[in-house]
Design a protein around this motif. Structure first.
Motif, PDB file in Angstrom:
ATOM      1  N   THR A   1       0.410  -0.809  -0.154  1.00 32.81           N
ATOM      2  CA  THR A   1      -0.069   0.262  -0.264  1.00 32.81           C
ATOM      3  C   THR A   1       0.741   1.283   0.050  1.00 32.81           C
ATOM      4  O   THR A   1       2.153   1.362   0.558  1.00 32.81           O
TER       5      THR A   1
ATOM      6  N   VAL B   1      -0.527   1.975  -4.824  1.00 32.11           N
ATOM      7  CA  VAL B   1      -0.055   0.880  -4.815  1.00 32.11           C
ATOM      8  C   VAL B   1       1.510   0.816  -5.031  1.00 32.11           C
ATOM      9  O   VAL B   1       1.924   1.494  -6.575  1.00 32.11           O
TER      10      VAL B   1
ATOM     11  N   GLY C   1       0.834  -3.265   5.197  1.00 36.60           N
ATOM     12  CA  GLY C   1      -0.084  -3.548   3.923  1.00 36.60           C
ATOM     13  C   GLY C   1       1.141  -4.007   2.597  1.00 36.60           C
ATOM     14  O   GLY C   1       1.098  -3.445   1.380  1.00 36.60           O
TER      15      GLY C   1
ATOM     16  N   LYS D   1      -6.286  -3.732  -3.029  1.00 41.50           N
ATOM     17  CA  LYS D   1      -5.819  -2.375  -2.109  1.00 41.50           C
ATOM     18  C   LYS D   1      -6.487  -1.411  -2.786  1.00 41.50           C
ATOM     19  O   LYS D   1      -6.758  -0.953  -2.284  1.00 41.50           O
TER      20      LYS D   1
ATOM     21  N   GLY E   1      -4.588   2.312   0.377  1.00 41.13           N
ATOM     22  CA  GLY E   1      -4.452   1.519  -0.314  1.00 41.13           C
ATOM     23  C   GLY E   1      -4.911   1.446  -1.983  1.00 41.13           C
ATOM     24  O   GLY E   1      -4.343   0.964  -2.937  1.00 41.13           O
TER      25      GLY E   1
END
Ligand code: AMP
Length: 417
Positions: free
Chosen positions: A129, A167, A137, A154, A164
């Motif tokens: 993320t 990414v 993440g 995400k 998210g």
């Protein structure tokens, strides 16, 4: 000097403990019932000569800016510098401009682009993320299918909300990991002794990722020349790139590295002391920590941090259900016994006091127990001896912290004809 430490975990307890060696007074906000000097009064309402901000959340929210706005001396970057940790895409772009060795990557907002980019990479696949996700993440997987699905989850906002919606997908790096924590005054950086931490819940690196289950320092494989390389190639260029952005970075730059066969690569920068790395790095210092951090906060680092000869090992004790659903409210037994052992210190994290004044579990990571000794084996024995004294139902811990410290890899011999 009166020092105010912001935060409530094991890292903040370790900071307060080591700062108290030389500071006249240390207050911790909000702290917890296990940390002496804890107060619910917010930092902005406390008078102190130096403020040390522990966690990334208040840094990203601009607490350092607020305090500096009132003329206070603060160790911790403003919201501008905290973006290094708050946005992985921003961090990667800055590292690229600074020429810092790091994994190849692309910052992506569209699932089809994620799928196409993943098809160009070799396993393991890494999907992160962009924003803060409490250390959860990051997916590292051998399966491209799983990576594609994870990126889609995400990006949709289902998995991590707004953090998210963008990414970072990057190449997988192979090698042992190392943490080098540096104290910066905006222009200069000095390195604290390196540490290695253990991210997975289970022995042998199995189970889910956590905030960290233990750490040790020194790391036999990380000598002074490796630390010099990290300063020269990673930390100083990053500080210079921050300065070029107009960011006066006074705080901790924590370089998370992978020691690959072609040299150290930066996985990430954190903008704070590591938890649990702080619990092994700080107790080893023979430098006056309050003076060192005050110099950095004032923009005039002069002190070179120096570690004493002792080794340190910390073992994190977590509650049942950590990291997905930690159970709280279990009564903790054995605190006095653990604290009475020579060469061991209990740093309290997720704890509260119940109606009867007893310490109970109140979070995922409950305590980290640091042992010190003449070598890692002795420090490890003391850490586990003290950890054995602390008991509550469902407690989780690893049994292999510092069991196999990272030793120098023999270099290939040059052939002489
Ligand atoms: P981060 O939050 O970026 O530190 O990632 C958490 C953990 O995921 C790291 O400590 C590594 O174990 C792993 N990881 C992150 N990026 C990579 C990468 N490019 N290659 C291999 N492992 C990675």
């Amino acid at each position: 000097m009166r020092v105010c430490v912001v935060g409530s975990g094991g890292r903040e307890h370790a900071l307060a403990h080591v700062l108290a060696r030389t500071a006249d007074e240390v207050v911790v906000t909000p702290g917890n019932p296990g940390i002496p000097g804890s107060t619910p009064v917010p930092a902005t309402d406390l008078e102190a000569d130096l403020y040390v901000i522990g966690p990334e959340g208040p840094l990203a929210d601009g607490l350092a800016d607020q305090l500096r706005g009132r003329g206070r001396l603060v160790l911790g970057p403003g919201a501008d510098g905290a973006r290094l940790e708050g946005s992985k895409a921003w961090m990667k772009a800055l590292l690229e401009r600074a020429g810092v060795p790091t994994a190849r990557y692309r910052s992506i907002e569209d699932p089809a682009e994620a799928e196409a980019y993943l098809a160009t990479l070799e396993p393991p696949y890494v999907v992160k993320t962009d924003g803060l996700a409490a250390g959860k993440g990051v997916l590292v997987t051998e399966s491209r299918e799983e990576a594609v699905a994870d990126a889609a989850a995400k990006l949709s906002g289902r998995a991590f909300g707004p953090a998210g919606r963008r990414v970072v997908i990057e190449e997988g790096l192979a090698g042992p990991e190392l943490s080098v924590l540096c104290v910066c005054d905006g222009r200069r950086a000095v390195a604290l002794p390196p540490a290695q931490d253990y991210k997975r819940l289970g022995d042998g690196g199995t189970g889910p990722n956590t905030g960290g289950m233990g750490a040790y320092s020194p790391v036999p494989a990380a000598g002074s020349s490796l630390v010099e390389t990290v300063l020269d190639r990673a930390v100083e260029p990053t500080l210079a790139a921050l300065r070029a952005e107009g960011i006066d970075y006074r705080g901790v730059l924590y370089a998370g590295l992978v020691l690959t066969v072609s040299g150290p690569r930066v996985l990430e920068f954190n903008v704070r002391f590591g938890d649990p790395e702080a619990q092994v790095v700080l107790p080893r210092l023979r430098t006056d920590l309050a003076a060192l951090l005050a110099e950095a906060a004032a923009g005039h680092l002069r002190t070179e941090p120096e570690a004493g000869p002792a080794s340190a090992v910390t073992v994190v004790l977590a509650s049942e259900g950590y990291p997905s659903a930690p159970r709280t409210g279990d009564v903790i037994a054995g605190a006095d016994e653990a604290a009475s052992l020579d060469g061991a210190t209990v740093f309290w994290a997720g704890v509260a006091a119940d109606g009867a004044g007893r310490l109970v579990t109140a979070g995922g990571r409950v305590a980290s127990v640091t042992g010190t000794g003449p070598d890692l084996a002795a420090a490890r024995t003391r850490a586990y001896a003290a950890a054995d004294r602390l008991r509550w139902p469902g407690q989780q811990r690893r049994s292999d912290i510092a069991a196999h410290p990272l030793v120098p890899v023999p270099q290939p011999q040059e052939e002489h004809p």
